[in-house]
Scaffold this motif. Structure first.
Motif, PDB file in Angstrom:
ATOM      1  N   GLU A 105      -5.744  71.081 -98.365  1.00 22.69           N
ATOM      2  CA  GLU A 105      -5.196  70.403 -97.190  1.00 22.69           C
ATOM      3  C   GLU A 105      -5.152  68.886 -97.326  1.00 22.69           C
ATOM      4  O   GLU A 105      -4.222  68.235 -96.837  1.00 22.69           O
ATOM      5  CB  GLU A 105      -6.019  70.776 -95.951  1.00 22.69           C
ATOM      6  N   PHE A 106      -6.155  68.311 -97.980  1.00 20.48           N
ATOM      7  CA  PHE A 106      -6.259  66.854 -97.998  1.00 20.48           C
ATOM      8  C   PHE A 106      -6.071  66.214 -99.372  1.00 20.48           C
ATOM      9  O   PHE A 106      -5.799  65.019 -99.463  1.00 20.48           O
ATOM     10  CB  PHE A 106      -7.618  66.423 -97.435  1.00 20.48           C
ATOM     11  N   MET A 107      -6.220  67.003-100.446  1.00 21.65           N
ATOM     12  CA  MET A 107      -6.155  66.427-101.789  1.00 21.65           C
ATOM     13  C   MET A 107      -4.926  66.880-102.575  1.00 21.65           C
ATOM     14  O   MET A 107      -4.740  66.483-103.718  1.00 21.65           O
ATOM     15  CB  MET A 107      -7.421  66.787-102.582  1.00 21.65           C
ATOM     16  N   GLY A 108      -4.108  67.724-101.975  1.00 25.47           N
ATOM     17  CA  GLY A 108      -2.914  68.198-102.659  1.00 25.47           C
ATOM     18  C   GLY A 108      -3.197  69.142-103.806  1.00 25.47           C
ATOM     19  O   GLY A 108      -2.392  69.258-104.742  1.00 25.47           O
ATOM     20  N   ALA A 109      -4.324  69.831-103.751  1.00 23.80           N
ATOM     21  CA  ALA A 109      -4.692  70.752-104.830  1.00 23.80           C
ATOM     22  C   ALA A 109      -3.771  71.966-104.834  1.00 23.80           C
ATOM     23  O   ALA A 109      -3.367  72.470-103.782  1.00 23.80           O
ATOM     24  CB  ALA A 109      -6.143  71.192-104.671  1.00 23.80           C
ATOM     25  N   LYS A 110      -3.454  72.445-106.043  1.00 24.00           N
ATOM     26  CA  LYS A 110      -2.554  73.582-106.203  1.00 24.00           C
ATOM     27  C   LYS A 110      -3.134  74.567-107.213  1.00 24.00           C
ATOM     28  O   LYS A 110      -4.043  74.234-107.975  1.00 24.00           O
ATOM     29  CB  LYS A 110      -1.180  73.110-106.698  1.00 24.00           C
ATOM     30  N   THR A 111      -2.584  75.764-107.206  1.00 22.11           N
ATOM     31  CA  THR A 111      -2.941  76.728-108.238  1.00 22.11           C
ATOM     32  C   THR A 111      -2.204  76.366-109.520  1.00 22.11           C
ATOM     33  O   THR A 111      -1.244  75.585-109.510  1.00 22.11           O
ATOM     34  CB  THR A 111      -2.554  78.158-107.829  1.00 22.11           C
ATOM     35  N   GLY A 112      -2.641  76.955-110.619  1.00 23.12           N
ATOM     36  CA  GLY A 112      -1.988  76.673-111.890  1.00 23.12           C
ATOM     37  C   GLY A 112      -0.521  77.062-111.889  1.00 23.12           C
ATOM     38  O   GLY A 112       0.333  76.325-112.397  1.00 23.12           O
ATOM     39  N   MET A 113      -0.207  78.216-111.314  1.00 25.14           N
ATOM     40  CA  MET A 113       1.179  78.667-111.281  1.00 25.14           C
ATOM     41  C   MET A 113       2.033  77.764-110.404  1.00 25.14           C
ATOM     42  O   MET A 113       3.201  77.506-110.716  1.00 25.14           O
ATOM     43  CB  MET A 113       1.252  80.114-110.783  1.00 25.14           C
TER      44      MET A 113
ATOM     45  N   ASN B 251      -7.171  62.655-108.642  1.00 24.65           N
ATOM     46  CA  ASN B 251      -6.411  63.832-109.068  1.00 24.65           C
ATOM     47  C   ASN B 251      -7.345  65.024-109.274  1.00 24.65           C
ATOM     48  O   ASN B 251      -8.318  64.934-110.028  1.00 24.65           O
ATOM     49  CB  ASN B 251      -5.661  63.528-110.369  1.00 24.65           C
ATOM     50  N   VAL B 252      -7.039  66.129-108.608  1.00 27.12           N
ATOM     51  CA  VAL B 252      -7.872  67.333-108.716  1.00 27.12           C
ATOM     52  C   VAL B 252      -7.084  68.506-109.299  1.00 27.12           C
ATOM     53  O   VAL B 252      -7.493  69.657-109.166  1.00 27.12           O
ATOM     54  CB  VAL B 252      -8.452  67.727-107.339  1.00 27.12           C
ATOM     55  N   ASN B 253      -5.956  68.205-109.940  1.00 25.39           N
ATOM     56  CA  ASN B 253      -5.066  69.272-110.398  1.00 25.39           C
ATOM     57  C   ASN B 253      -5.035  69.449-111.914  1.00 25.39           C
ATOM     58  O   ASN B 253      -3.989  69.770-112.489  1.00 25.39           O
ATOM     59  CB  ASN B 253      -3.648  69.028-109.878  1.00 25.39           C
ATOM     60  N   ALA B 254      -6.160  69.246-112.566  1.00 22.12           N
ATOM     61  CA  ALA B 254      -6.222  69.513-114.005  1.00 22.12           C
ATOM     62  C   ALA B 254      -6.010  71.003-114.253  1.00 22.12           C
ATOM     63  O   ALA B 254      -6.530  71.849-113.523  1.00 22.12           O
ATOM     64  CB  ALA B 254      -7.570  69.073-114.559  1.00 22.12           C
ATOM     65  N   VAL B 255      -5.242  71.323-115.288  1.00 24.87           N
ATOM     66  CA  VAL B 255      -4.935  72.716-115.620  1.00 24.87           C
ATOM     67  C   VAL B 255      -5.582  73.094-116.945  1.00 24.87           C
ATOM     68  O   VAL B 255      -5.421  72.406-117.950  1.00 24.87           O
ATOM     69  CB  VAL B 255      -3.412  72.942-115.716  1.00 24.87           C
TER      70      VAL B 255
ATOM     71  N   ILE C 193       1.646  74.593-110.011  1.00 23.15           N
ATOM     72  CA  ILE C 193       1.906  73.374-110.776  1.00 23.15           C
ATOM     73  C   ILE C 193       2.966  73.619-111.843  1.00 23.15           C
ATOM     74  O   ILE C 193       3.901  72.823-112.010  1.00 23.15           O
ATOM     75  CB  ILE C 193       0.608  72.857-111.419  1.00 23.15           C
ATOM     76  N   LEU C 194       2.857  74.734-112.557  1.00 25.49           N
ATOM     77  CA  LEU C 194       3.816  75.021-113.622  1.00 25.49           C
ATOM     78  C   LEU C 194       5.211  75.286-113.077  1.00 25.49           C
ATOM     79  O   LEU C 194       6.209  75.024-113.757  1.00 25.49           O
ATOM     80  CB  LEU C 194       3.344  76.219-114.446  1.00 25.49           C
ATOM     81  N   ASN C 195       5.282  75.795-111.851  1.00 24.34           N
ATOM     82  CA  ASN C 195       6.585  76.116-111.262  1.00 24.34           C
ATOM     83  C   ASN C 195       7.176  74.966-110.453  1.00 24.34           C
ATOM     84  O   ASN C 195       8.236  75.105-109.846  1.00 24.34           O
ATOM     85  CB  ASN C 195       6.468  77.354-110.366  1.00 24.34           C
ATOM     86  N   THR C 196       6.463  73.842-110.419  1.00 23.02           N
ATOM     87  CA  THR C 196       6.954  72.688-109.665  1.00 23.02           C
ATOM     88  C   THR C 196       8.104  72.004-110.404  1.00 23.02           C
ATOM     89  O   THR C 196       8.012  71.763-111.600  1.00 23.02           O
ATOM     90  CB  THR C 196       5.826  71.664-109.452  1.00 23.02           C
TER      91      THR C 196
ATOM     92  N   GLU D 252      -7.183  65.615-117.399  1.00 23.14           N
ATOM     93  CA  GLU D 252      -6.935  66.869-118.110  1.00 23.14           C
ATOM     94  C   GLU D 252      -7.910  67.071-119.270  1.00 23.14           C
ATOM     95  O   GLU D 252      -8.163  68.197-119.695  1.00 23.14           O
ATOM     96  CB  GLU D 252      -5.499  66.891-118.652  1.00 23.14           C
ATOM     97  N   GLN D 253      -8.449  65.975-119.799  1.00 19.35           N
ATOM     98  CA  GLN D 253      -9.345  66.056-120.955  1.00 19.35           C
ATOM     99  C   GLN D 253     -10.818  66.131-120.572  1.00 19.35           C
ATOM    100  O   GLN D 253     -11.676  66.194-121.449  1.00 19.35           O
ATOM    101  CB  GLN D 253      -9.128  64.836-121.859  1.00 19.35           C
ATOM    102  N   MET D 254     -11.112  66.133-119.287  1.00 22.77           N
ATOM    103  CA  MET D 254     -12.503  66.124-118.849  1.00 22.77           C
ATOM    104  C   MET D 254     -13.100  67.535-118.912  1.00 22.77           C
ATOM    105  O   MET D 254     -13.392  68.172-117.898  1.00 22.77           O
ATOM    106  CB  MET D 254     -12.606  65.542-117.440  1.00 22.77           C
ATOM    107  N   ILE D 255     -13.282  67.990-120.143  1.00 21.19           N
ATOM    108  CA  ILE D 255     -13.732  69.357-120.404  1.00 21.19           C
ATOM    109  C   ILE D 255     -15.139  69.359-120.993  1.00 21.19           C
ATOM    110  O   ILE D 255     -15.428  68.623-121.939  1.00 21.19           O
ATOM    111  CB  ILE D 255     -12.786  70.066-121.397  1.00 21.19           C
ATOM    112  N   CYS D 256     -16.008  70.190-120.431  1.00 22.30           N
ATOM    113  CA  CYS D 256     -17.341  70.397-121.000  1.00 22.30           C
ATOM    114  C   CYS D 256     -17.181  71.346-122.188  1.00 22.30           C
ATOM    115  O   CYS D 256     -16.720  72.479-122.022  1.00 22.30           O
ATOM    116  CB  CYS D 256     -18.274  71.030-119.966  1.00 22.30           C
ATOM    117  N   ARG D 257     -17.556  70.889-123.383  1.00 18.43           N
ATOM    118  CA  ARG D 257     -17.376  71.702-124.582  1.00 18.43           C
ATOM    119  C   ARG D 257     -18.693  72.074-125.262  1.00 18.43           C
ATOM    120  O   ARG D 257     -18.748  73.042-126.016  1.00 18.43           O
ATOM    121  CB  ARG D 257     -16.460  70.973-125.579  1.00 18.43           C
TER     122      ARG D 257
END
Length: 213
Positions: free
Chosen positions: A200-208, A155-159, A210-213, A113-118
């Protein structure tokens, strides 16, 4: 590999010096810059900043700058810069550590989650998650398919929050695919392939999602 380490160290030093040179008279870098998704007032900013590990934040910036450098100079594929800096941070020699990819995954999943280019880099959105930066750099195949996605447990679901809305790599790709002029900048077929693989293979989701999970 040792030569690349030396080149990378020199390049990162140059980047750091350039950032220092951009300081204003009062010593502030990028003062007044509103980060994406951050409130315009200062209420709660201290709490938000406290939640970010400065060591990881700086590391993420180093990775981003190094990847841009590799891409622009042709030193090597961008995933080499990504891997080199993380391994150096962890103190791991890949040549003597058979499971180094597993250790990298553990580190990434803990801090993704912290892997942000600043840092301000001309031609790129800022701030921007590393996974999105790679797509914007048009390195979809060499980074994702040739390297990063070989580990199906990564993990590919950073928000991130953009204009107050949650955004993941899936949302980011959807924005690209919805642009009728996207083919002028991207290999749209490859970007669409990346989205399908992530979901399909990495379990990636949209932001919404994830928040609604």
């Amino acid at each position: 590999m040792q030569v690349k380490k030396v080149c990378l160290s020199i390049a990162l030093l140059i980047i750091a010096l350039n950032s220092f040179a951009q300081m204003s008279d009062d010593g502030c870098i990028n003062c007044g810059h509103e980060f994406r998704g951050m409130p315009s007032n200062t209420t709660g900013v201290e709490e938000l900043a406290a939640a970010i590990d400065p060591t990881i934040s700086d590391l993420a910036d180093q990775i981003c700058n190094a990847m841009v450098l590799y891409d622009s100079t042709g030193v090597g594929p961008v995933h080499e810069a990504f891997e080199l800096i993380i391994l150096n941070h962890l103190g791991i020699d890949k040549n003597t550590t058979p499971n180094y990819r597993a250790q990298m995954r553990e580190f990434w999943n803990e801090h993704h989650e912290q892997m942000i280019c600043r840092s301000e880099v001309q031609g790129y959105e800022n701030p921007q998650h590393i996974l999105k930066r790679v797509v914007e750099m048009r390195n979809t195949t060499t980074f994702y398919f040739d390297y990063f996605l070989a580990d199906r447990d990564i993990n590919v679901n950073a928000v991130e929050f953009r204009n107050g809305q949650p955004e993941t790599i899936v949302d980011y790709i959807d924005t690209i695919l919805q642009d009728p002029q996207a083919d002028q900048l991207y290999d749209v077929q490859e970007v669409r392939r990346l989205r399908s693989f992530l979901v399909e293979f990495m379990g990636a989701k949209t932001g919404m999602e994830i928040l609604n999970t």
